[in-house]
Design a protein around this motif. Structure first.
Motif, mmCIF file in Angstrom:
data_model
loop_
_atom_site.group_PDB
_atom_site.id
_atom_site.type_symbol
_atom_site.label_atom_id
_atom_site.label_comp_id
_atom_site.label_asym_id
_atom_site.label_seq_id
_atom_site.Cartn_x
_atom_site.Cartn_y
_atom_site.Cartn_z
ATOM 1 N N GLY A 209 10.893 14.734 -23.620
ATOM 2 C CA GLY A 209 9.792 14.216 -24.424
ATOM 3 C C GLY A 209 9.941 14.595 -25.886
ATOM 4 N N PHE A 210 8.875 14.357 -26.625
ATOM 5 C CA PHE A 210 8.864 14.525 -28.088
ATOM 6 C C PHE A 210 8.033 15.734 -28.485
ATOM 7 N N LEU B 19 10.176 12.428 -19.099
ATOM 8 C CA LEU B 19 8.883 13.087 -19.306
ATOM 9 C C LEU B 19 8.271 12.586 -20.610
ATOM 10 N N SER B 20 7.062 12.069 -20.512
ATOM 11 C CA SER B 20 6.298 11.623 -21.675
ATOM 12 C C SER B 20 7.075 10.585 -22.486
ATOM 13 N N MET B 21 7.535 10.892 -23.713
ATOM 14 C CA MET B 21 8.327 9.888 -24.431
ATOM 15 C C MET B 21 9.570 9.512 -23.624
ATOM 16 N N TYR C 34 8.641 6.668 -21.655
ATOM 17 C CA TYR C 34 8.630 5.407 -22.425
ATOM 18 C C TYR C 34 10.062 4.848 -22.498
ATOM 19 N N ARG D 194 0.208 8.414 -35.500
ATOM 20 C CA ARG D 194 1.670 8.540 -35.701
ATOM 21 C C ARG D 194 1.992 8.545 -37.191
ATOM 22 N N MET E 144 0.966 20.358 -32.725
ATOM 23 C CA MET E 144 1.127 19.853 -31.352
ATOM 24 C C MET E 144 1.161 20.941 -30.283
ATOM 25 N N MET F 191 7.710 5.719 -30.960
ATOM 26 C CA MET F 191 6.525 5.708 -30.088
ATOM 27 C C MET F 191 5.468 4.741 -30.632
ATOM 28 N N LEU G 229 -2.693 15.893 -23.104
ATOM 29 C CA LEU G 229 -2.282 14.746 -23.930
ATOM 30 C C LEU G 229 -2.438 13.417 -23.207
ATOM 31 N N HIS H 60 0.982 19.154 -19.804
ATOM 32 C CA HIS H 60 1.866 18.036 -20.135
ATOM 33 C C HIS H 60 3.319 18.346 -19.769
HETATM 34 C C1 MLT Z 1 5.696 13.491 -25.759
HETATM 35 O O1 MLT Z 1 5.356 14.529 -25.185
HETATM 36 O O2 MLT Z 1 6.802 12.953 -25.551
HETATM 37 C C2 MLT Z 1 4.753 12.858 -26.730
HETATM 38 O O3 MLT Z 1 3.807 13.786 -27.122
HETATM 39 C C3 MLT Z 1 4.122 11.661 -26.129
HETATM 40 C C4 MLT Z 1 3.213 10.940 -27.076
HETATM 41 O O4 MLT Z 1 2.870 11.479 -28.132
HETATM 42 O O5 MLT Z 1 2.835 9.789 -26.770
#
Ligand code: MLT
Length: 262
Positions: A25-26, A91-93, A96, A130, A149, A188, A215, A241
């Motif tokens: 993730g990010f 995971l998360s990003m 995506y 963002r 974060m 994102m 999150l 998360h």
């Molecule tokens: C992540 O954990 O990859 C990001 O926080 C996801 C997001 O901000 O949408």
């Protein structure tokens, strides 16, 4: 011919079994997957890249797109000689990006593991967030984003009970470059809505989510489970998360049982 600059992608690899592409993730890195690299390498071949501008992978100028990040990951598999279908765990990003891999490489995704993620695109308010985060990084550096974060990345109890884990995550986040952070935020911000994709997913899918995710609410995982035909949902208690780092045993048990079916 692409006019993109050449860059070397850093990654971790293990041996044996169905290949699994682990996408972090990010703003994290492949170190996110430490408990999985340590415990699951006997069941699968685990390949965990650092996304561009994150961890030890060099940056390219932002913005990035989810398509580009998906191509980076699959190009890596190609470069190391993996040409059979693989499982994608994001995971998360990373989730995506997993949707993007599924769309762009039909027939190559054998299974999906979607952890702490959601299918929808950013709302208008999310996009403004963002932009504000990218401005913060440009003006004050990645450390300012990390401090903003970090308190939300794990379950509230972790910050009292496990300061070593909090420091581990902080250090990992600080390895992200300014270009990587802005690039990831823009990817994102501009990502496609993957809700329609859920109905097209025709491979076994495991969805994992922490009850204390600050999150992304568990309702997002439940909605993905409803929409994806062949899916299993595992909700892990006392996890936020970063569910795979916070509750590695429960996470690994679920993933192992899933991977053993391949
Ligand atoms: C992540 O954990 O990859 C990001 O926080 C996801 C997001 O901000 O949408």
């Amino acid at each position: 011919m692409s006019d993109e600059p050449e860059f070397l992608i850093s990654y971790q690899d293990s041996a044996g079994g169905v290949p699994v592409l682990l996408i972090h993730g990010f703003p994290l890195s492949s170190l996110l997957w430490e408990p999985q690299m340590a415990e699951l390498a006997d069941v699968s071949r685990l390949i965990a890249p650092d996304l561009r501008g994150h961890g030890n992978t060099s940056a390219s100028p932002p913005p990035y797109t989810m398509e580009q990040l998906a191509i980076d990951c699959v190009n890596l598999l190609d470069d190391i000689g993996i040409n059979r279908p693989f499982v994608v765990m994001g995971l998360s990003m990373g989730g995506y990006i997993a949707f993007e891999v599924f769309r762009q490489y039909p027939g190559m995704v054998a299974g999906l593991i979607l952890a702490g993620t959601r299918a929808g695109a950013d709302s208008e308010e999310g996009k403004k967030g963002r932009d504000a985060a990218a401005k913060l990084v440009r003006e004050q550096g990645v450390s300012a984003l990390v401090e903003q974060m970090l308190p939300k990345l794990m379950a509230p109890a972790v910050y009292q009970d496990n300061p070593e884990l909090v420091e581990f995550v902080r250090e990992m986040m600080l390895e992200t470059s300014v270009e990587g952070a802005i690039g990831g935020l823009m990817a994102m911000r501009g990502r496609a809505d993957s809700l329609p994709t859920l109905l097209d997913i025709d491979v076994p899918t495991l969805i994992i989510h922490g009850t204390d995710d600050q999150l992304i609410p568990t309702s997002e995982a439940e909605a993905m489970h409803q929409a994806i035909h062949d899916s299993r949902l595992v909700i892990i208690p006392e996890a936020g998360h970063l569910v795979n780092l916070e509750q590695p045993e429960a996470f690994n048990d679920a993933v192992r049982a899933f991977l053993e079916t391949f």
